[in-house]
Scaffold this active site. Structure first.
Site, PDB file in Angstrom:
ATOM      1  N   HIS A 170       0.815  -1.213   0.000  1.00 48.13           N
ATOM      2  CA  HIS A 170       0.000   0.000   0.000  1.00 48.13           C
ATOM      3  C   HIS A 170       0.858   1.278   0.000  1.00 48.13           C
ATOM      4  O   HIS A 170       0.854   2.037  -0.957  1.00 48.13           O
ATOM      5  CB  HIS A 170      -0.887   0.043   1.253  1.00 48.13           C
ATOM      6  CG  HIS A 170      -1.736  -1.159   1.483  1.00 48.13           C
ATOM      7  ND1 HIS A 170      -2.833  -1.473   0.710  1.00 48.13           N
ATOM      8  CD2 HIS A 170      -1.664  -2.129   2.426  1.00 48.13           C
ATOM      9  CE1 HIS A 170      -3.415  -2.576   1.170  1.00 48.13           C
ATOM     10  NE2 HIS A 170      -2.720  -2.993   2.213  1.00 48.13           N
TER      11      HIS A 170
HETATM   12  O1  RIB Z   1      -5.238   0.041   4.675  1.00 49.12           O
HETATM   13  C1  RIB Z   1      -3.839   0.014   4.476  1.00 49.12           C
HETATM   14  C2  RIB Z   1      -3.174   1.080   5.281  1.00 49.12           C
HETATM   15  O2  RIB Z   1      -3.413   0.855   6.668  1.00 49.12           O
HETATM   16  C3  RIB Z   1      -1.644   1.082   5.130  1.00 49.12           C
HETATM   17  O3  RIB Z   1      -1.152   2.397   5.298  1.00 49.12           O
HETATM   18  C4  RIB Z   1      -1.189   0.222   6.272  1.00 49.12           C
HETATM   19  O4  RIB Z   1       0.134   0.542   6.715  1.00 49.12           O
HETATM   20  C5  RIB Z   1      -2.175   0.600   7.331  1.00 49.12           C
HETATM   21  O5  RIB Z   1      -1.710   1.810   7.943  1.00 49.12           O
END
Ligand code: RIB
Ligand code: CA
Length: 313
Positions: free
Chosen positions: A243
């Site tokens: 992500h």
């Molecule tokens: O939903 C994914 C996000 O939530 C990413 O930033 C992960 O590190 C968590 O913070």
């Protein structure tokens, strides 16, 4: 083109760690002015520790790390140990950090930096809940026109939620903060699950991380091997979705991403859909577009960039 000055706001988190490593491995394109930790994946005491551990892993004890807010603006903190492990950085065994945590509060660092740097020269890169960014905007509205842009990981539309049926974790943890940020009028580039779920660390890609052979490459392989469990079990996906590295990769290679400039509003009234990012993908609301909402990525290009840069640390 001079390196882009950025502040990374983060809740490490294995994927945050890889995003930070990518930024630190790209000094020609990115100048990290500082890292502010926020409560999110794990409590603040751990996110600020983890951020310092990642800087030390990269050999960058010079980076200033600040602790920001330890809870959301108006809700109890929700964490994600079920994804990231108790420490938030489970997987590799890394030494406790001994580089200092800065005394200044992270929110004040964001405000002071934006006031000190030339107007429009600093990009904010939130990788977790938007509490610190919203607090800075509320405390010092004069910084709004001074922000070059915000490139953040958060939200979802076609991919719906990963922590509730409707909401992505970062936005869900602090929806009030997200509403402030999305309505502030700052240029927004958003990396939602719609694009990050296409950046999967398959076994082959993870083998390439490990084959770098350095302590960084091996640690990244161990991080992704740990946090892929959640997504593999839930989505049956081929590997961990990276992500947060989509944010720092965008700064280096924006051409890897495709999206649409749309209006995005945050649900803050209903518990059922709390934290949902309501993206007006078909332009039916009449509300003015406020975000470049990404939907596609050149995944092979992304992993080639990431592997090449991690090998430089
Ligand atoms: O939903 C994914 C996000 O939530 C990413 O930033 C992960 O590190 C968590 O913070
Ligand atoms: Ca994160």
């Amino acid at each position: 083109m001079p390196a882009q000055k950025i502040i990374i706001d983060t809740d490490p988190g294995q994927d945050d760690a890889v995003a930070i490593l990518l930024a630190l491995a790209s000094p020609d394109e990115i100048e990290v002015l500082g890292i502010t930790a926020v409560a999110g994946n794990v409590p603040l005491a751990l996110t600020q520790r983890n951020a310092r551990m990642v800087c030390e892993l990269a050999g960058r004890r010079d980076i200033r790390v600040f602790a920001g807010c330890d809870r959301p603006l108006g809700r109890d903190l929700v964490t994600a140990e079920h994804v990231h492990g108790k420490s938030g950085l489970d997987g590799p065994v890394l030494p406790e950090p001994d580089m200092p945590l800065q005394d200044q509060h992270g929110v004040d660092f964001i405000i002071d930096t934006l006031r000190a740097e030339p107007e429009g020269s600093v990009t904010l890169c939130p990788l977790g809940p938007l509490t610190n960014i919203a607090m800075a905007i509320e405390k010092a509205p004069d910084i709004i026109p001074r922000i070059r842009k915000l490139v953040l990981m958060g939200g979802a539309y076609f991919q719906v939620g990963n922590i509730t049926p409707a909401a992505e974790f970062n936005i869900y943890v602090d929806p009030q903060a997200a509403r402030i940020v999305f309505r502030a009028g700052v240029p927004l580039v958003v990396m939602p699950l719609d694009v990050t779920h296409k950046a999967l660390v398959t076994a082959e890609r993870n083998n390439r991380f490990r084959a770098i052979g350095s302590h960084v490459g091996i640690a990244v392989a161990q991080m992704t091997e740990f946090f892929e469990r959640f997504d593999k079990e839930k989505y049956g996906s081929e590997g961990a979705p990276l992500h947060d590295p989509c944010v720092t990769a965008y700064l280096v290679r924006p051409d890897l991403f495709k999206g649409r400039h749309v209006n995005v509003e945050i649900e803050t009234q209903s518990e059922l859909t709390m934290g949902m990012t309501v993206a007006d993908w078909w332009g039916v609301s009449g509300r003015a577009p406020n975000a470049m909402f990404m939907g596609d990525i050149d995944a092979d290009g992304f992993f080639a960039l990431l592997t090449d840069r991690l090998a430089r640390l």
